[in-house]
Structure formats: structure tokens, C-alpha cells
Motif scaffolding. Structure first.
Motif, short mmCIF file in Angstrom:
data_model
loop_
_atom_site.label_atom_id
_atom_site.label_comp_id
_atom_site.label_asym_id
_atom_site.label_seq_id
_atom_site.Cartn_x
_atom_site.Cartn_y
_atom_site.Cartn_z
N ARG A 271 0.81 -1.22 0.00
CA ARG A 271 0.00 0.00 0.00
C ARG A 271 0.84 1.28 0.00
O ARG A 271 0.58 2.20 -0.79
N PRO A 272 1.88 1.41 0.85
CA PRO A 272 2.71 2.62 0.79
C PRO A 272 3.43 2.79 -0.54
O PRO A 272 3.59 3.91 -1.03
N TYR A 273 3.85 1.68 -1.14
CA TYR A 273 4.51 1.74 -2.45
C TYR A 273 3.53 2.28 -3.49
O TYR A 273 3.88 3.15 -4.30
N ILE A 274 2.30 1.77 -3.46
CA ILE A 274 1.29 2.24 -4.41
C ILE A 274 1.00 3.72 -4.19
O ILE A 274 0.87 4.49 -5.15
N LYS A 315 -8.50 6.72 -14.94
CA LYS A 315 -7.31 7.53 -14.63
C LYS A 315 -7.29 7.99 -13.18
O LYS A 315 -6.23 8.23 -12.61
N ASP A 316 -8.50 8.13 -12.58
CA ASP A 316 -8.56 8.64 -11.21
C ASP A 316 -8.60 7.51 -10.18
O ASP A 316 -8.79 7.75 -8.99
N ALA A 317 -8.41 6.27 -10.62
CA ALA A 317 -8.45 5.15 -9.68
C ALA A 317 -7.34 5.29 -8.65
O ALA A 317 -6.18 5.55 -9.00
N GLY A 318 -7.70 5.13 -7.37
CA GLY A 318 -6.71 5.33 -6.32
C GLY A 318 -6.77 4.25 -5.27
O GLY A 318 -7.33 3.16 -5.49
N LEU A 319 -6.23 4.55 -4.11
CA LEU A 319 -6.12 3.57 -3.04
C LEU A 319 -7.48 3.09 -2.54
O LEU A 319 -7.58 1.97 -2.02
N GLU A 320 -8.51 3.90 -2.69
CA GLU A 320 -9.82 3.47 -2.21
C GLU A 320 -10.29 2.23 -2.98
O GLU A 320 -10.94 1.34 -2.42
N LEU A 321 -9.94 2.14 -4.27
CA LEU A 321 -10.30 0.97 -5.06
C LEU A 321 -9.49 -0.26 -4.59
O LEU A 321 -10.04 -1.36 -4.44
N PHE A 322 -8.23 -0.04 -4.35
CA PHE A 322 -7.38 -1.13 -3.83
C PHE A 322 -7.91 -1.63 -2.49
O PHE A 322 -8.02 -2.83 -2.26
N ASP A 323 -8.27 -0.71 -1.62
CA ASP A 323 -8.79 -1.08 -0.30
C ASP A 323 -10.11 -1.84 -0.42
O ASP A 323 -10.36 -2.79 0.33
N ALA A 324 -10.94 -1.41 -1.35
CA ALA A 324 -12.23 -2.09 -1.54
C ALA A 324 -12.01 -3.52 -2.04
O ALA A 324 -12.68 -4.46 -1.58
N ALA A 325 -11.07 -3.70 -2.95
CA ALA A 325 -10.77 -5.04 -3.46
C ALA A 325 -10.26 -5.94 -2.33
O ALA A 325 -10.66 -7.11 -2.21
N LEU A 326 -9.41 -5.41 -1.47
CA LEU A 326 -8.87 -6.19 -0.37
C LEU A 326 -9.95 -6.51 0.66
O LEU A 326 -9.96 -7.60 1.24
N GLU A 327 -10.87 -5.59 0.86
CA GLU A 327 -11.96 -5.82 1.81
C GLU A 327 -12.83 -6.98 1.35
O GLU A 327 -13.29 -7.79 2.17
N HIS A 328 -13.04 -7.10 0.03
CA HIS A 328 -13.82 -8.22 -0.48
C HIS A 328 -13.17 -9.56 -0.10
O HIS A 328 -13.86 -10.50 0.30
N VAL A 329 -11.86 -9.63 -0.21
CA VAL A 329 -11.14 -10.85 0.15
C VAL A 329 -11.27 -11.13 1.66
O VAL A 329 -11.52 -12.27 2.07
N THR A 330 -11.11 -10.10 2.45
CA THR A 330 -11.18 -10.25 3.90
C THR A 330 -12.56 -10.74 4.33
O THR A 330 -12.68 -11.64 5.17
N LEU A 331 -13.60 -10.16 3.75
CA LEU A 331 -14.97 -10.57 4.10
C LEU A 331 -15.24 -11.99 3.62
O LEU A 331 -15.92 -12.76 4.31
N ALA A 332 -14.71 -12.37 2.44
CA ALA A 332 -14.95 -13.71 1.94
C ALA A 332 -14.29 -14.77 2.81
O ALA A 332 -14.77 -15.91 2.91
N ALA A 333 -13.19 -14.38 3.47
CA ALA A 333 -12.47 -15.33 4.32
C ALA A 333 -13.06 -15.43 5.73
O ALA A 333 -12.72 -16.34 6.47
N ALA A 334 -13.90 -14.47 6.06
CA ALA A 334 -14.44 -14.42 7.43
C ALA A 334 -15.45 -15.56 7.69
O ALA A 334 -16.11 -16.04 6.79
#
Length: 334
Positions: A271-274, A315-334
Motif C-alpha cells: 500500500r505505501p509503495y502504491i 485515470k482517477d483510480a486510487g487507493l480506495e479501489l485497492f482497499d475495496a478489493a482487499l476488503e472483499h477478500v477479507t470478508l470472503a475469508a471471514a
């Protein structure tokens, strides 16, 4: 890690293959968060682009990527020597000569796998590169091309590059068929000949020999190491399913501590690298396209891929999209 702190020969026990359009600096940064020890390679950089084209930007990398090697392609010894000098001066720990790529582009430029037919030229190029470079010069080759008899061609090739001063070779254990097969087919159709590569180690004990081709797991890599080879190189598996290959690489192959426990940890460490890349004017897709396979085989993997694939085109895609994608994985694993 600094280059002088790393034993490149040790790092080559496991390496990620140079792959065109894939192993760029963002991919290497991603792989590095999962393994500190594995040797990483650049995409192949054409020597002429560096020497005649002034494309020094192709050499850009972050010191945090070490241990990292530069792979170059070409066939003109003087030009390859200058490219090797540039790579060494830029800070790479190794310069590797491509004598294995079967693509039409490299065939037309008279380099890559076609050079298996010209071992004298390869040896001359290696000698020039070694004289010009302050870091080791290595070779990545095939076991032969087209109708060559591998059992005859490969020992002669290894003798010539060894006599030129090369001490480390990676052998893709397949022939390259330059007539009739596409580059993709050349990665799958020609049969693998692992025993031949192992025989080459017995015949050339003074060479450090790594094996490439069809190796998809750490267990398979370890089997080759236990069989006497000095290294194993993994290609597409490390890209498409990086967690299964790289998360346990340091402990299983090098006997060291793994820097990440889980794929989720690797994502968070990126995340910091991105964020830095976005702040510098880069696009989210530049980085996340290399991360699509991070959760392969896991619940939520499809949503992770779809969210990043479809959303990062903006072009305006940012960290919020990355965070949303990761949240989907976290919720699926719960």
C-alpha cells in the motif's frame, strides 16, 4: 539490502525468471515484499536500446529490489559489453545474457535462442561483457534449437561460455523450435529434459547451474536442489500464483525467516509503495496488474481480480479501489 551484502550465488538457489511485459520494477517490488532472498530478474532489455537508443530509463530500479539481476539481449559483442558496463554501473548485482527467448522479435534481431546456433559469437560476447563489467556475467540458454542434438550441442555451448569466463548458467530444459511454434507454444510443447541438465552439472562441476522450465512449486525447486543443481528458476507460476511460490521461499529454500505470513500482509505492505507511485503521477494499474493472482485459489479471489481489472482502467483510480478489493477478500475469508 545493498548489493555488496548479498551473495548472488546463494540468491540464485531460487530465482524468478525474466518475463517480458511482466517482471518490471513494480512486479519486482511486489515480489520483494514476499521474499528477501530470492533472486529477481528484470525483463529483457535490448542492448541496442541502451547503447544506441539512449534508453537509460530502462535500467531504473529501486535498491530495495536487491538481489536483482539485469537481463540483456543482443548479439554484437562490443554493444553487449557496453550495455553490461552500464548495468553494472547502475547497481545491478548481475548481468545476464539472453540466449533462450524464441520470439519473432528476437529472432529477427539475431539474438535470443537463435544464438544457440552461434556458440562462438556467444562466447566472444561473454568475454567482452566480463571484461567490461564489475559484476558477474551469466547466461540463460535453452538445451538447443530446432533439429540440433541437445546432447551434443549443450556440452559444447557450456564449454565455450565457461572458457570465456562465465561461471553461472541457467538452462531452460526445453529446446526452442524457431520454426513452426509460437513463443507461447515454445513454453509448453517441446518436451522437458531435466535429466540432461542434471548431467551437465555432473559434467561441469565448476559451473553454477540453475534449471528452468515447468517448475511451478517450491517442492519441485527443492527437489532439483537436492538432486545436485545449484539453483531453480520459476517463471509463470511465480507471477500467476505468487503467494504459493514466494511467501514460504525464504524459509523453505534459504532457511531464513519469511517476511510475510499471509497474502493479506503482502497486499498491505504494498500500500505505501502504491501511494508513492500515485503521488508521483503513476496509475494504480501499473502496480496492481502484477497483483491479480495474489489470492489465487482463495475465497474472494475472483472479486479481487475483477475489482482491480475493471476499476483501475480509470485515470482517477486510487487507493480506495485497492482497499475495496482487499476488503472483499477479507470478508470472503471471514
Amino acid at each position: 539490502m545493498k548489493r555488496d551484502e548479498i551473495d548472488l550465488r546463494s540468491a540464485a538457489r531460487l530465482s524468478v525468471a525474466p518475463m517480458m511485459d511482466w517482471t518490471d520494477r513494480h512486479c519486482r517490488a511486489f515480489h520483494r515484499v514476499m521474499t528477501r532472498r530470492t533472486l529477481l530478474y528484470t525483463e529483457m532489455v535490448v542492448a541496442a536500446a541502451l547503447v544506441r537508443g539512449g534508453a537509460r530509463h530502462l535500467l531504473a530500479f529501486d535498491p530495495a529490489e536487491h538481489p536483482v539481476a539485469l537481463q540483456i539481449g543482443g548479439s554484437e559483442p562490443k554493444e553487449l559489453a557496453e550495455a553490461a558496463r552500464m548495468g553494472a554501473n547502475e547497481g545491478y548485482g548481475e548481468v545476464n545474457l539472453n540466449v533462450g527467448c524464441p520470439s519473432d522479435r528476437v529472432k529477427s534481431g539475431c539474438f535470443g535462442a537463435v544464438l544457440m546456433r552461434e556458440p562462438e559469437r556467444v562466447a566472444a560476447a561473454c568475454a567482452e561483457m566480463i571484461a567490461a563489467s564489475s559484476v558477474p556475467v551469466t547466461v540463460k540458454c535453452r538445451i538447443g534449437v530446432d533439429d540440433q542434438v541437445s546432447e551434443e550441442v549443450l556440452p559444447d555451448f557450456l564449454t565455450r561460455v565457461r572458457d570465456a569466463g562465465v561461471r553461472q548458467v541457467t538452462i531452460h530444459a526445453r529446446k526452442a523450435w524457431l520454426k513452426g511454434l509460437s513463443p507461447k507454444e515454445n513454453r509448453d510443447i517441446p518436451p522437458l529434459d531435466y535429466p540432461l541438465v542434471h548431467r551437465m552439472k555432473a559434467e561441469f562441476p565448476d559451473l553454477s547451474i540453475s534449471i528452468n522450465g515447468g517448475i511451478a512449486t517450491l517442492d519441485a525447486a527443492a527437489e532439483h536442489l537436492e538432486g545436485g543443481l545449484d539453483g531453480a528458476m520459476i517463471g509463470r507460476a511465480a507471477y500467476h500464483d505468487p503467494a504459493s511460490v514466494l511467501l514460504r521461499a525464504d524459509s523453505q529454500i534459504f532457511g531464513a525467516e519469511d517476511p510475510c505470513e499471509r497474502a493479506e500482509d503482502a497486499a498491505l505492505r504494498m500500500r505505501p509503495y502504491i501511494a508513492r507511485h500515485l503521488e508521483a503521477g503513476g496509475r494504480l494499474h501499473d502496480v496492481t496488474r502484477h497483483m491479480l493472482g495474489l489470492f489465487t485459489g482463495r475465497p474472494g479471489a475472483r472479486t479481487w481480480r475483477r475489482t482491480l481489472s475493471e476499476g483501475t482502467g480509470r485515470k482517477d483510480a486510487g487507493l480506495e479501489l485497492f482497499d475495496a478489493a482487499l476488503e472483499h477478500v477479507t470478508l470472503a475469508a471471514a
